[in-house]
Design a protein around this motif. Sequence first.
Motif, PDB file in Angstrom:
ATOM      1  N   THR A 201      41.281  40.778  39.469  1.00  0.00           N
ATOM      2  CA  THR A 201      41.306  40.620  41.025  1.00  0.00           C
ATOM      3  C   THR A 201      39.975  40.608  41.369  1.00  0.00           C
ATOM      4  OG1 THR A 201      41.354  43.076  41.448  1.00  0.00           O
ATOM      5  CG2 THR A 201      43.483  42.152  41.015  1.00  0.00           C
TER       6      THR A 201
ATOM      7  N   VAL B 220      37.536  42.711  39.200  1.00  0.00           N
ATOM      8  CA  VAL B 220      35.965  42.396  38.580  1.00  0.00           C
ATOM      9  C   VAL B 220      35.143  42.891  39.263  1.00  0.00           C
ATOM     10  CG1 VAL B 220      34.775  40.126  38.542  1.00  0.00           C
ATOM     11  CG2 VAL B 220      37.106  40.045  38.226  1.00  0.00           C
TER      12      VAL B 220
ATOM     13  N   TYR C 290      34.592  31.015  44.130  1.00  0.00           N
ATOM     14  CA  TYR C 290      34.411  30.681  42.754  1.00  0.00           C
ATOM     15  C   TYR C 290      34.570  29.347  42.250  1.00  0.00           C
ATOM     16  CZ  TYR C 290      34.418  35.708  41.480  1.00  0.00           C
ATOM     17  OH  TYR C 290      33.959  37.129  41.470  1.00  0.00           O
TER      18      TYR C 290
ATOM     19  N   HIS D 221      41.371  50.687  36.723  1.00  0.00           N
ATOM     20  CA  HIS D 221      40.769  50.890  38.184  1.00  0.00           C
ATOM     21  C   HIS D 221      39.911  52.152  38.187  1.00  0.00           C
ATOM     22  CE1 HIS D 221      40.038  50.362  42.415  1.00  0.00           C
ATOM     23  NE2 HIS D 221      40.474  49.172  42.210  1.00  0.00           N
TER      24      HIS D 221
ATOM     25  N   TRP E 270      30.878  43.202  39.070  1.00  0.00           N
ATOM     26  CA  TRP E 270      29.644  42.613  38.682  1.00  0.00           C
ATOM     27  C   TRP E 270      30.079  41.571  37.747  1.00  0.00           C
ATOM     28  CZ3 TRP E 270      26.151  41.768  42.006  1.00  0.00           C
ATOM     29  CH2 TRP E 270      25.651  42.678  42.762  1.00  0.00           C
TER      30      TRP E 270
ATOM     31  N   SER F 190      42.755  51.284  45.760  1.00  0.00           N
ATOM     32  CA  SER F 190      43.171  49.897  45.335  1.00  0.00           C
ATOM     33  C   SER F 190      44.466  49.443  46.254  1.00  0.00           C
ATOM     34  CB  SER F 190      43.592  49.973  43.963  1.00  0.00           C
ATOM     35  OG  SER F 190      44.526  48.874  43.863  1.00  0.00           O
ATOM     36  N   ARG F 191      44.120  48.273  46.515  1.00  0.00           N
ATOM     37  CA  ARG F 191      45.493  47.388  47.000  1.00  0.00           C
ATOM     38  C   ARG F 191      45.985  46.553  46.118  1.00  0.00           C
ATOM     39  NH1 ARG F 191      44.567  44.002  50.974  1.00  0.00           N
ATOM     40  NH2 ARG F 191      46.467  44.178  51.872  1.00  0.00           N
TER      41      ARG F 191
ATOM     42  N   ASN G 262      45.306  46.003  42.336  1.00  0.00           N
ATOM     43  CA  ASN G 262      45.958  46.423  41.542  1.00  0.00           C
ATOM     44  C   ASN G 262      47.156  47.504  41.391  1.00  0.00           C
ATOM     45  OD1 ASN G 262      43.938  45.504  38.848  1.00  0.00           O
ATOM     46  ND2 ASN G 262      42.833  45.676  40.798  1.00  0.00           N
TER      47      ASN G 262
HETATM   48  C1  FMN Z   1      30.943  47.863  41.929  1.00  0.00           C
HETATM   49  C2  FMN Z   1      31.907  46.756  42.331  1.00  0.00           C
HETATM   50  C3  FMN Z   1      31.569  45.543  41.936  1.00  0.00           C
HETATM   51  C4  FMN Z   1      32.110  44.333  42.386  1.00  0.00           C
HETATM   52  N1  FMN Z   1      31.951  43.108  41.939  1.00  0.00           N
HETATM   53  C5  FMN Z   1      32.782  41.822  42.331  1.00  0.00           C
HETATM   54  C6  FMN Z   1      32.244  40.712  41.792  1.00  0.00           C
HETATM   55  O1  FMN Z   1      31.432  40.425  40.795  1.00  0.00           O
HETATM   56  N2  FMN Z   1      32.935  39.535  42.288  1.00  0.00           N
HETATM   57  C7  FMN Z   1      34.051  39.641  43.161  1.00  0.00           C
HETATM   58  O2  FMN Z   1      34.821  38.747  43.445  1.00  0.00           O
HETATM   59  N3  FMN Z   1      34.241  41.046  43.502  1.00  0.00           N
HETATM   60  C8  FMN Z   1      33.652  42.035  43.207  1.00  0.00           C
HETATM   61  N4  FMN Z   1      34.036  43.481  43.640  1.00  0.00           N
HETATM   62  C9  FMN Z   1      35.121  43.605  44.512  1.00  0.00           C
HETATM   63  C10 FMN Z   1      36.609  43.870  43.856  1.00  0.00           C
HETATM   64  O3  FMN Z   1      36.624  42.864  42.623  1.00  0.00           O
HETATM   65  C11 FMN Z   1      37.552  43.991  44.539  1.00  0.00           C
HETATM   66  O4  FMN Z   1      37.308  45.167  45.374  1.00  0.00           O
HETATM   67  C12 FMN Z   1      39.085  44.198  43.876  1.00  0.00           C
HETATM   68  O5  FMN Z   1      39.088  43.115  42.950  1.00  0.00           O
HETATM   69  C13 FMN Z   1      39.823  44.571  44.973  1.00  0.00           C
HETATM   70  O6  FMN Z   1      41.185  45.081  44.104  1.00  0.00           O
HETATM   71  P1  FMN Z   1      41.787  46.470  44.331  1.00  0.00           P
HETATM   72  O7  FMN Z   1      42.401  46.194  45.760  1.00  0.00           O
HETATM   73  O8  FMN Z   1      42.817  46.649  43.236  1.00  0.00           O
HETATM   74  O9  FMN Z   1      40.677  47.314  44.570  1.00  0.00           O
HETATM   75  C14 FMN Z   1      33.059  44.541  43.300  1.00  0.00           C
HETATM   76  C15 FMN Z   1      33.760  45.699  43.809  1.00  0.00           C
HETATM   77  C16 FMN Z   1      32.912  46.881  43.340  1.00  0.00           C
HETATM   78  C17 FMN Z   1      33.258  48.280  43.806  1.00  0.00           C
END
Ligand code: FMN
Length: 221
Positions: A129, A89, A137, A28, A91, A34-35, A37
């Motif tokens: 995530t 995830v 999806y 990450h 992009w 993050s929340r 992960n």
């Molecule tokens: C640069 C970037 C690209 C992202 N691309 C996607 C994506 O393609 N599909 C999606 O569903 N979320 C996308 N997200 C959202 C992240 O997947 C999401 O914020 C993350 O899974 C949340 O987990 P966390 O709380 O551990 O950060 C993207 C976030 C960032 C910063």
Amino acid sequence: MPTCPKPLRPACTHPAPTMARILVVLAHPDLQASRANRAVQAALAPLAGPGGPVELLDLYARCPDYLIDVPAEQARLAEAELIVWAFPVQWYSVPALLKLWIDEVLAFGWAYGPGGQALRGKALWLLPTTGGSAASYQPAGHNRHGIEVFLTPWEQTARLCGLRYLPPLALHDAHALDASALAAHGAQVRDMLARWPAVPAWQGLLDDDCVDCAVPAEAYC
Ligand SMILES: Cc1cc2nc3c(=O)[nH]c(=O)nc-3n(C[C@H](O)[C@H](O)[C@H](O)COP(=O)(O)O)c2cc1C
């Protein structure tokens, strides 16, 4: 024959690999923010202590400068029976440092190709995530495809390396989930890893002989 120039990027140094049976690569780019992960990280902490079955590798903390000690990482993988990638995830793919780790560590002649047997028979489990909801999806959703479609390159990477690809456990809608839902996800991951390899959902999959892994020699020419 030209001589190789001095490498531009000196390898970062890593602690010696442990004997944990499960290697969790947590990738990450901003774990503090993050929340989802972080919930996985917190849930796995009890399994990741000394003598525990899990080695939890915080990849961005370990290699903040993107310098990967390939032999050390390969030694970690060689010890593991189960390899887990936990990541947001980004992009529709893995974060950049995890992609670099895959590029460099799963090397030709080590992980695949002639003589590349180091990972054969191990297993790979993905914990993506997403910000997008489960409905997004779907064919009618704005992401148009199931998450498994976006994970296809890693499924094939696993096959090429002789890894058994376990069904990914995706956590969708990560921003919208409350603390108890995130904790429940972490607990599910922890409980499955604590049972490794006797996880009911994985029985049969781990007996797979991986017959599709054979790659014709000409594929490497
Ligand atoms: C640069 C970037 C690209 C992202 N691309 C996607 C994506 O393609 N599909 C999606 O569903 N979320 C996308 N997200 C959202 C992240 O997947 C999401 O914020 C993350 O899974 C949340 O987990 P966390 O709380 O551990 O950060 C993207 C976030 C960032 C910063």
